[in-house]
Write an enzyme that holds these catalytic residues in place. Structure first.
Site, short mmCIF file in Angstrom:
data_model
loop_
_atom_site.label_atom_id
_atom_site.label_comp_id
_atom_site.label_asym_id
_atom_site.label_seq_id
_atom_site.Cartn_x
_atom_site.Cartn_y
_atom_site.Cartn_z
N LYS A 1 41.61 55.09 37.41
CA LYS A 1 41.22 56.18 36.53
C LYS A 1 39.95 56.86 37.03
O LYS A 1 39.79 58.06 36.87
CB LYS A 1 41.02 55.67 35.10
CG LYS A 1 42.34 55.54 34.36
CD LYS A 1 42.10 55.33 32.87
CE LYS A 1 41.99 53.87 32.56
NZ LYS A 1 41.99 53.56 31.13
N GLU B 1 42.05 51.68 27.41
CA GLU B 1 40.68 52.13 27.17
C GLU B 1 40.72 53.65 27.23
O GLU B 1 41.20 54.21 28.22
CB GLU B 1 39.75 51.58 28.26
CG GLU B 1 38.32 51.93 27.96
CD GLU B 1 37.33 51.48 29.05
OE1 GLU B 1 37.71 50.69 29.93
OE2 GLU B 1 36.19 51.96 28.99
N ARG C 1 49.83 44.54 39.02
CA ARG C 1 49.69 45.96 38.80
C ARG C 1 50.75 46.73 39.58
O ARG C 1 51.12 46.32 40.68
CB ARG C 1 48.37 46.40 39.46
CG ARG C 1 47.37 46.90 38.56
CD ARG C 1 46.03 47.03 39.26
NE ARG C 1 45.08 46.87 38.21
CZ ARG C 1 44.68 47.87 37.40
NH1 ARG C 1 45.08 49.09 37.59
NH2 ARG C 1 43.87 47.64 36.41
P1 ATP Z 1 40.87 51.25 35.40
O1 ATP Z 1 41.86 52.04 36.20
O2 ATP Z 1 39.75 52.10 34.93
O3 ATP Z 1 40.53 49.93 35.99
P2 ATP Z 1 42.87 50.27 33.65
O4 ATP Z 1 43.88 50.94 34.48
O5 ATP Z 1 42.80 48.80 33.58
O6 ATP Z 1 41.48 50.85 34.01
P3 ATP Z 1 43.22 50.31 30.79
O7 ATP Z 1 43.14 51.45 29.88
O8 ATP Z 1 42.30 49.18 30.56
O9 ATP Z 1 43.01 50.91 32.21
O10 ATP Z 1 44.72 49.78 30.87
C1 ATP Z 1 45.50 49.56 29.75
C2 ATP Z 1 46.55 48.54 30.09
O11 ATP Z 1 47.36 49.01 31.15
C3 ATP Z 1 45.94 47.23 30.54
O12 ATP Z 1 46.62 46.18 29.90
C4 ATP Z 1 46.16 47.23 32.01
O13 ATP Z 1 46.29 45.93 32.50
C5 ATP Z 1 47.45 48.04 32.16
N1 ATP Z 1 47.50 48.69 33.46
C6 ATP Z 1 46.57 49.50 34.00
N2 ATP Z 1 46.92 49.89 35.24
C7 ATP Z 1 48.11 49.32 35.50
C8 ATP Z 1 49.00 49.32 36.62
N3 ATP Z 1 48.71 50.02 37.73
N4 ATP Z 1 50.14 48.61 36.53
C9 ATP Z 1 50.43 47.93 35.43
N5 ATP Z 1 49.64 47.87 34.34
C10 ATP Z 1 48.48 48.55 34.36
MG MG Z 2 41.20 47.95 32.07
#
Ligand code: ATP
Ligand code: MG
Length: 565
Positions: free
Chosen positions: A278, A43, A268
């Site tokens: 974020k 996103e 994660r």
């Molecule tokens: P927020 O931190 O705002 O909750 P997000 O980290 O989920 O958002 P996205 O842009 O939706 O942000 O993430 C893009 C992709 O990266 C998604 O498929 C998400 O599952 C993956 N992702 C995000 N954070 C992690 C993490 N800490 N470890 C592994 N994958 C991640």
């Molecule tokens: Mg997300």
């Protein structure tokens, strides 16, 4: 295809992670014609961080491994938080990491029309309705996992009325928050996601791609599955918090009667001494608690790049930590280990003095200077050698001298002899001090026969010091970083908010370090090892004559060693 299956079977199954096991099984069973198509769906509401790097390496890595494809798709369904700056930074980070999506760069917003048409179809099937409750009213009726929801008074609107209202929502007749389109699924499912979730909300907001065309925007769950389906993704990999969204993901696609990818959840990545949300990173940036998204203390990919981490080291780290089904926190020392391991192979060695003490070599011929040969990288012969200037005046590190040195201090002390790397043996003859008793200079002698730092007669010296010529050098700024937070898990401190746990000493700046002249004008991001001090890189603020370096990581590894040692 048969050959490929046999090859896959030959591989050692035990080394496969659980996602690879699922995929190999699907390939074997001919699911999706045995093809693999993944996507990375950020996103664009912030810069990417190391957790995203994990997801990127996983999605692109799987596609690479199974001769499949991986799309880059921006999940731009929320107009108020998203910006072009983020889109651009995400593309830059992915390219830097070394991944290629070919011509498959997509935006969820490109599918808004299709999503809208699918929503109309659901309404026509009696599976969605327009609801006039506010979000507070909706939550009040929602119940709990064990207590069923009370139905919205608008749940049984006629199909005609729903179509009419939804069309008018789209036409912009209603203000923000006054209506939603909800899926008609369940009032009593123990999975709260299934209790008539919202599919669309009204937001009269400008979108960075669609402008003011839309004033209704799809919710994540409704949009995401359709995006995956439209792109014919085979395996939709996401993080564990979406596990209980999976039934909804499936419901939306099955009710829409479209192709359904398989959603698979993994844990994660969390890293010690930092935060990864974020929202929190944005707060740090907006409140100027760090110097922007690419501050080298940030866990962002751009911060790590600026700090001197290599794409190879981030990819190696991602492989090393593997894929987990349960959330955990990875020791940041493990990331630093990967960085160090990679830089050891590629970083050019140079000499720098961060905390200088002047040394005058009294028997070195007045006005003379020479150039001494130094090895650029002992780990890589092809890196060659360079010449470094030497004269009778040099700087050494203040910590490398001690006036009342204990026996085991193998560096310089009055009357003791040490080796200057690549240069000569020197002996300390005299210590000069200012009026307050601070040491200002050392007077030494050198052994002209020890050129190159080689013993002329078999006599041994224990210490080897780095040094920089006092006349021919560059003066540079060096930025030294420590952990951004004071405790390993700043996210979960009950008493204090994460911002109160910021480390006040996470950045210290050395305004005037001395470095051998060979580094002057080196390109931004160039990797170096300052001998005995650590790995450093050239900051983007740097220019010839006014160089700026970041400390990337120290030389010593704390990862994998027993504590208290
Ligand atoms: P927020 O931190 O705002 O909750 P997000 O980290 O989920 O958002 P996205 O842009 O939706 O942000 O993430 C893009 C992709 O990266 C998604 O498929 C998400 O599952 C993956 N992702 C995000 N954070 C992690 C993490 N800490 N470890 C592994 N994958 C991640
Ligand atoms: Mg997300």
């Amino acid at each position: 295809m048969e050959n490929r299956n046999e090859n896959l079977q030959e591989e050692n199954k035990a080394s496969l992670n659980f996602i690879e096991q699922i995929i190999e099984n699907d390939i074997k069973n001919g699911k999706n014609e045995s093809s693999v198509h993944t996507r990375f769906p950020p996103e664009p509401n912030g810069y990417l961080h190391i957790g995203h790097a994990k997801s990127i390496c996983l999605n692109f890595g799987i596609a690479e491994k199974y001769n499949g494809l991986c799309n880059l798709r921006f999940d731009d369904t929320n107009p108020t938080k998203e910006e072009v700056e983020y889109v651009d930074s995400i593309i830059e980070d992915l390219k830097w990491l070394g991944f290629d999506w070919g011509d498959r760069l997509y935006f969820a917003s490109d599918y808004f029309d299709q999503m809208y048409n699918f929503a109309i179809e659901l309404i026509k099937k009696g599976k969605a309705y327009v609801c006039d409750l506010s979000s507070e009213e909706t939550s009040a009726l929602r119940g709990t996992p064990s207590v069923p929801a009370q139905p919205s008074p608008f749940r049984d609107r006629s199909i005609e009325e729903n179509i009419d209202l939804f069309t008018r929502m789209k036409a912009g007749e209603f203000p923000d928050g006054s209506k939603t389109l909800r899926a008609k699924i369940s009032l009593d499912s123990p999975n709260m996601q299934m209790r008539d979730p919202a599919m669309y909300r009204i937001r009269h907001a400008h979108h960075h791609r669609t402008g003011n065309t839309w004033c209704i925007y799809p919710m994540y769950d409704w949009a995401h599955g359709l995006e995956d389906s439209i792109e014919k993704i085979t395996h939709s990999l996401c993080t564990l918090e979406f596990e209980n969204h999976r039934p909804l993901y499936n419901w939306y696609l099955d009710e829409s009667e479209v192709y359904r990818p398989q959603q698979i959840e993994f844990a994660r990545l969390n890293l010690s001494y930092t935060v990864m949300s974020k929202r929190k990173l944005l707060e740090l940036v907006q409140e100027k608690l760090v110097n922007g998204w690419d501050d080298p203390r940030m866990p962002t990919i751009s911060g790590m790049r600026r700090r001197g981490y290599t794409p190879e080291s981030l990819r190696a780290f991602s492989d090393r930590i593997g894929i987990a089904k349960r959330n955990n926190v990875i020791d940041v020392a493990m990331l630093e280990h990967s960085v160090r391991e990679d830089l050891n192979k590629r970083a050019k060695r140079v000499m720098a003095v961060l905390n200088p003490l002047k040394v005058t070599i009294k028997n070195y011929p007045e006005g003379q200077s020479e150039e001494l040969k130094a090895v650029n990288n002992p780990e890589d012969e092809s890196a060659g050698t360079r010449l470094i200037p030497f004269s009778g005046e040099i700087y050494i590190e203040r910590e490398d001298f001690m006036e009342d040195a204990p026996k085991k201090f193998f560096r310089l002390a009055p009357g003791r002899e040490v080796r200057l790397r690549y240069a000569y043996f020197i002996t300390c003859e005299q210590v000069l001090k200012d009026e307050s008793g601070n040491i200002t200079e050392l007077i030494c002698t050198y052994d002209p026969l020890s050129k190159g730092g080689k013993s002329p007669d078999g006599r041994k010296v224990k210490g080897t010091l780095h040094w920089v010529d006092a006349k021919q050098n560059i003066e540079a700024q060096v930025r030294i970083y420590d952990r951004l937070f004071t405790i390993p898990n700043p996210d979960s401190n009950e008493e204090k908010g994460f911002k109160e746990l910021l480390n006040p000493d996470s950045l210290s700046i050395i305004e005037k370090a001395y470095i051998e002249p060979s580094v002057d004008g080196a390109d931004a991001l160039s990797y170096y090892q300052f001998e005995r001090l650590g790995y450093f890189n050239v900051d983007k603020d740097s220019k010839k004559g006014a160089m700026v370096f970041n400390k990337t990581v120290g030389l010593r590894d704390s990862w994998g060693k027993p504590k208290n040692q």
